[in-house]
Design an enzyme around this catalytic site. Structure first.
Site, mmCIF file in Angstrom:
data_model
loop_
_atom_site.group_PDB
_atom_site.id
_atom_site.type_symbol
_atom_site.label_atom_id
_atom_site.label_comp_id
_atom_site.label_asym_id
_atom_site.label_seq_id
_atom_site.Cartn_x
_atom_site.Cartn_y
_atom_site.Cartn_z
ATOM 1 N N GLU A 6 0.847 -1.201 0.000
ATOM 2 C CA GLU A 6 0.000 0.000 0.000
ATOM 3 C C GLU A 6 0.878 1.246 0.000
ATOM 4 O O GLU A 6 1.332 1.672 -1.050
ATOM 5 C CB GLU A 6 -0.956 -0.013 1.186
ATOM 6 C CG GLU A 6 -2.041 -1.067 1.022
ATOM 7 C CD GLU A 6 -3.010 -1.123 2.182
ATOM 8 O OE1 GLU A 6 -3.285 -0.078 2.796
ATOM 9 O OE2 GLU A 6 -3.494 -2.232 2.493
ATOM 10 N N GLY B 271 2.867 2.670 6.546
ATOM 11 C CA GLY B 271 1.974 1.662 7.112
ATOM 12 C C GLY B 271 0.824 2.209 7.944
ATOM 13 O O GLY B 271 0.358 3.343 7.742
ATOM 14 N N CYS C 36 0.596 3.105 11.133
ATOM 15 C CA CYS C 36 0.859 4.248 12.012
ATOM 16 C C CYS C 36 0.691 5.569 11.262
ATOM 17 O O CYS C 36 -0.005 6.464 11.716
ATOM 18 C CB CYS C 36 2.274 4.121 12.590
ATOM 19 S SG CYS C 36 2.752 5.529 13.579
ATOM 20 N N GLY D 296 -15.106 -1.586 23.168
ATOM 21 C CA GLY D 296 -13.696 -1.802 23.513
ATOM 22 C C GLY D 296 -13.102 -0.527 24.078
ATOM 23 O O GLY D 296 -13.044 0.490 23.395
ATOM 24 N N HIS E 19 10.507 25.261 37.255
ATOM 25 C CA HIS E 19 9.214 25.775 37.709
ATOM 26 C C HIS E 19 8.813 26.973 36.863
ATOM 27 O O HIS E 19 9.655 27.814 36.567
ATOM 28 C CB HIS E 19 9.320 26.219 39.173
ATOM 29 C CG HIS E 19 8.064 26.839 39.687
ATOM 30 N ND1 HIS E 19 6.966 26.090 40.044
ATOM 31 C CD2 HIS E 19 7.724 28.148 39.880
ATOM 32 C CE1 HIS E 19 6.002 26.894 40.448
ATOM 33 N NE2 HIS E 19 6.421 28.151 40.355
HETATM 34 P P1 FAD Z 1 2.183 -1.637 10.033
HETATM 35 O O1 FAD Z 1 2.377 -0.226 10.359
HETATM 36 O O2 FAD Z 1 0.796 -2.185 10.035
HETATM 37 O O3 FAD Z 1 2.838 -1.853 8.611
HETATM 38 C C1 FAD Z 1 2.736 -3.052 7.911
HETATM 39 C C2 FAD Z 1 2.875 -2.753 6.435
HETATM 40 O O4 FAD Z 1 2.993 -3.978 5.737
HETATM 41 C C3 FAD Z 1 1.653 -2.054 5.852
HETATM 42 O O5 FAD Z 1 2.060 -0.876 5.201
HETATM 43 C C4 FAD Z 1 1.061 -3.061 4.870
HETATM 44 O O6 FAD Z 1 0.504 -2.456 3.726
HETATM 45 C C5 FAD Z 1 2.291 -3.885 4.506
HETATM 46 N N1 FAD Z 1 2.011 -5.253 4.060
HETATM 47 C C6 FAD Z 1 1.248 -6.190 4.668
HETATM 48 N N2 FAD Z 1 1.311 -7.349 3.989
HETATM 49 C C7 FAD Z 1 2.132 -7.137 2.930
HETATM 50 C C8 FAD Z 1 2.609 -7.949 1.872
HETATM 51 N N3 FAD Z 1 2.260 -9.231 1.752
HETATM 52 N N4 FAD Z 1 3.428 -7.396 0.948
HETATM 53 C C9 FAD Z 1 3.813 -6.093 1.053
HETATM 54 N N5 FAD Z 1 3.396 -5.289 2.044
HETATM 55 C C10 FAD Z 1 2.583 -5.798 2.968
HETATM 56 N N6 FAD Z 1 0.894 2.988 18.119
HETATM 57 C C11 FAD Z 1 1.596 3.847 18.875
HETATM 58 O O7 FAD Z 1 2.737 3.540 19.244
HETATM 59 N N7 FAD Z 1 1.089 5.073 19.222
HETATM 60 C C12 FAD Z 1 -0.154 5.451 18.854
HETATM 61 O O8 FAD Z 1 -0.590 6.547 19.183
HETATM 62 C C13 FAD Z 1 -0.923 4.568 18.066
HETATM 63 N N8 FAD Z 1 -2.153 4.921 17.664
HETATM 64 C C14 FAD Z 1 -2.864 4.072 16.878
HETATM 65 C C15 FAD Z 1 -4.130 4.467 16.484
HETATM 66 C C16 FAD Z 1 -4.878 3.640 15.681
HETATM 67 C C17 FAD Z 1 -6.253 4.079 15.249
HETATM 68 C C18 FAD Z 1 -4.332 2.400 15.242
HETATM 69 C C19 FAD Z 1 -5.117 1.502 14.329
HETATM 70 C C20 FAD Z 1 -3.075 1.999 15.626
HETATM 71 C C21 FAD Z 1 -2.322 2.827 16.462
HETATM 72 N N9 FAD Z 1 -1.063 2.472 16.908
HETATM 73 C C22 FAD Z 1 -0.351 3.320 17.708
HETATM 74 C C23 FAD Z 1 -0.455 1.165 16.562
HETATM 75 C C24 FAD Z 1 0.584 1.324 15.431
HETATM 76 O O9 FAD Z 1 -0.025 1.905 14.328
HETATM 77 C C25 FAD Z 1 1.170 -0.039 15.080
HETATM 78 O O10 FAD Z 1 1.653 -0.655 16.245
HETATM 79 C C26 FAD Z 1 2.313 0.098 14.082
HETATM 80 O O11 FAD Z 1 1.858 0.672 12.889
HETATM 81 C C27 FAD Z 1 2.917 -1.278 13.798
HETATM 82 O O12 FAD Z 1 3.930 -1.160 12.840
HETATM 83 P P2 FAD Z 1 4.288 -2.384 11.886
HETATM 84 O O13 FAD Z 1 5.439 -1.907 11.057
HETATM 85 O O14 FAD Z 1 4.435 -3.614 12.662
HETATM 86 O O15 FAD Z 1 3.006 -2.611 10.969
#
Ligand code: FAD
Length: 474
Positions: free
Chosen positions: A37, A41, A43, A188, A453
């Protein structure tokens, strides 16, 4: 066509994946990322950043509504959702450009397509080559010394309650809303549920917050849950805890949806324009070719060792896809540690008790380390110190007196075990507590680091003094 001169192929360019790629490039590795995408991601595009941008708009509106108390007179403020959404998108786009620039700066090749792990093949005797499927149907094979799976997570729902994006929505839908609902049932009361309850409430939406467990923010210290519940109720949010939602009773009408919940011996009928499901997120592991490998999946999450290695020694996994604390800063740190391990740099396993956890509601919530109950359950003789924001000058100047800082320490060793905060800007204040835990500080040491302060940070120093009965202002 294949590209087999790589050191590392990262599948998923979210916070975990792109940060890992940068660190790997710094360590001299030749790196490619496959992203289906957008880089950044969840975040950047569907999570932390867009939700905080909207929370900021809600906060500005809430402040404008009480502007008279600051001596600022104006006509009643109005909220323009379209402008707020445009601003949110502008923030996201600016950061997205920044991530794209960082990929170029570190000479990381980005492939925009779906990545799948291949089993042992002519391209690689070990499992771990990655096939990329591009949107036009073309494919390419990438083969590197290492593969890092960072495919993240997606919203999950309750059995029988499917998200239709209309009357039953999740955070992905809410972040793209084109109009404000009049009322919402939020299912939730974890961080995402409480943030949206707070945001909607500030925007004038009627909110019911429903939680299965006996208290909201159930992973936080119970004092924190009580304080947040008190302040949310004061703002008009209805909170129903110990509630088991009955998806089979869901009824969708014209602009209204009803559902029942069992609360103790009674059945409660709930009604709103929308149901917003915020019951957690599930790792993305499907359609990834894992079945061609030895990689183990348990309860939906990829199983890794303490250095993020899967059952295939050249394939690592980090971030939301391995479950645990699904936070952006956790994913980023895991990514850094994984690639450092690949490079042969000795790393201590990550200590998850040192990870700060934040909820960006009004008031904010932040914590690090053990709650008082966890510390006692772990056999510590506990002493605590608590300092209220209403006794802090800066909090009164800001007009935000709700909340406190609570420090949990060990009576015998004097170590700080956990710090729990509710109140203004505590998501920024928590870093001092995080450092205190990393450095194994005692309350006395924290108190004797002089806090300027008038600042909100004084509450940390005061709470530290209270632990040993030396509080000055409380
Ligand atoms: P992701 O950010 O989910 O990235 C995974 C990526 O892999 C995506 O871009 C996806 O498109 C790609 N992908 C998946 N499968 C494939 C494939 N087969 N081939 C190629 N690409 C692929 N965390 C915080 O620390 N602070 C916050 O304030 C916070 N607020 C949040 C608010 C909301 C509404 C949500 C939903 C989440 C929030 N989070 C927050 C959680 C945080 O977004 C995630 O923990 C973080 O994005 C995880 O990072 P990641 O790299 O593991 O995965």
């Amino acid at each position: 066509m294949s590209d087999d001169n790589l050191d590392l192929v990262v599948i998923g360019g979210g916070t975990g994946g792109y940060v890992a790629a940068i660190r790997a490039a710094q360590l001299g590795m030749k790196v490619a990322i496959v992203e289906r995408e957008k880089l950044g991601g969840t975040c950047l595009h569907k999570g932390c950043i867009p939700s905080k941008a909207l929370l900021r708009s809600a906060e500005v509106l809430a402040t404008a509504k009480v502007a008279e108390t600051f001596g600022v007179l104006h006509s009643p403020p109005e909220f323009d959702l379209h402008r707020a959404m445009a601003r949110k998108q502008q923030v996201v786009t600016q950061l997205y450009k920044g991530v794209q620039y960082l990929m170029k700066k570190h000479r990381i090749t980005v492939y925009e397509g779906i990545g799948r792990i291949m089993g042992p093949s002519i391209f690689s005797p070990q499992a771990g080559a990655v096939s990329v499927e591009f949107p036009n149907g073309d494919t390419k094979i990438l083969s590197g010394r290492f593969t890092l799976v960072a495919t993240g997570s997606r919203p999950k729902t309750l059995p029988g309650l499917s998200i239709d994006g209309e009357s039953v929505i999740c955070s992905d839908d809410a972040l793209e809303m084109t109009f404000l609902p009049k009322s919402v049932i939020l299912v939730g009361a974890g961080a995402i549920g409480v943030e949206w309850a707070s945001l909607y409430c500030d925007l004038g939406v009627d909110v019911t917050l429903v939680e299965f467990l006996p208290r909201i923010l159930p992973l936080e210290d119970s004092d924190v849950s009580s304080e947040v519940a008190r302040t949310l109720k004061k703002r008009g949010i209805r909170i129903v805890t110990g509630a088991k939602l009955l998806p089979e009773t869901l009824n969708k009408g014209e602009g209204v949806v009803t559902i029942s919940a069992e609360v103790g011996d009674t059945t409660l009928q709930l009604e709103a324009e929308k149901i917003f499901v915020a019951v957690g997120r599930e790792p993305v592991t499907d359609n990834m070719g894992l079945e061609a490998t030895e990689i183990e999946v348990h309860k939906g999450a990829i199983v890794v060792d303490e250095h993020f290695r899967t059952k295939e020694s050249n394939i690592f996994a980090i971030g939301d896809v391995i479950g645990g604390l699904q936070l952006a800063h956790v994913a980023a740190h895991e990514g850094i540690e994984a690639v450092e391990t690949m490079s042969g740099l000795a790393n201590k396993p990550m200590d998850y008790t040192l990870i700060p956890r934040c909820t960006y509601s009004q008031p904010q919530v932040a914590s690090v380390g053990l709650t008082e109950a966890e510390a006692m359950a772990a056999g510590h003789m506990v002493k605590t110190g608590k300092f209220q924001f209403r006794a802090n000058g800066k909090a009164l100047v800001l007009g935000e007196p709700d909340g406190f800082v609570k420090i949990v320490a060990d009576e015998r060793t004097d170590d700080i075990l956990g710090v729990h905060m509710v109140g203004p800007h505590v998501t920024d204040l928590i870093s001092e507590a995080g450092l205190a835990l990393v450095l194994n500080a005692t309350p006395w040491e924290v108190a004797h680091a002089v806090h300027p302060h008038p600042t909100l940070s004084e509450t940390m120093g005061e709470a530290a003094l209270v632990v040993d009965g030396m509080g000055i202002h409380g």
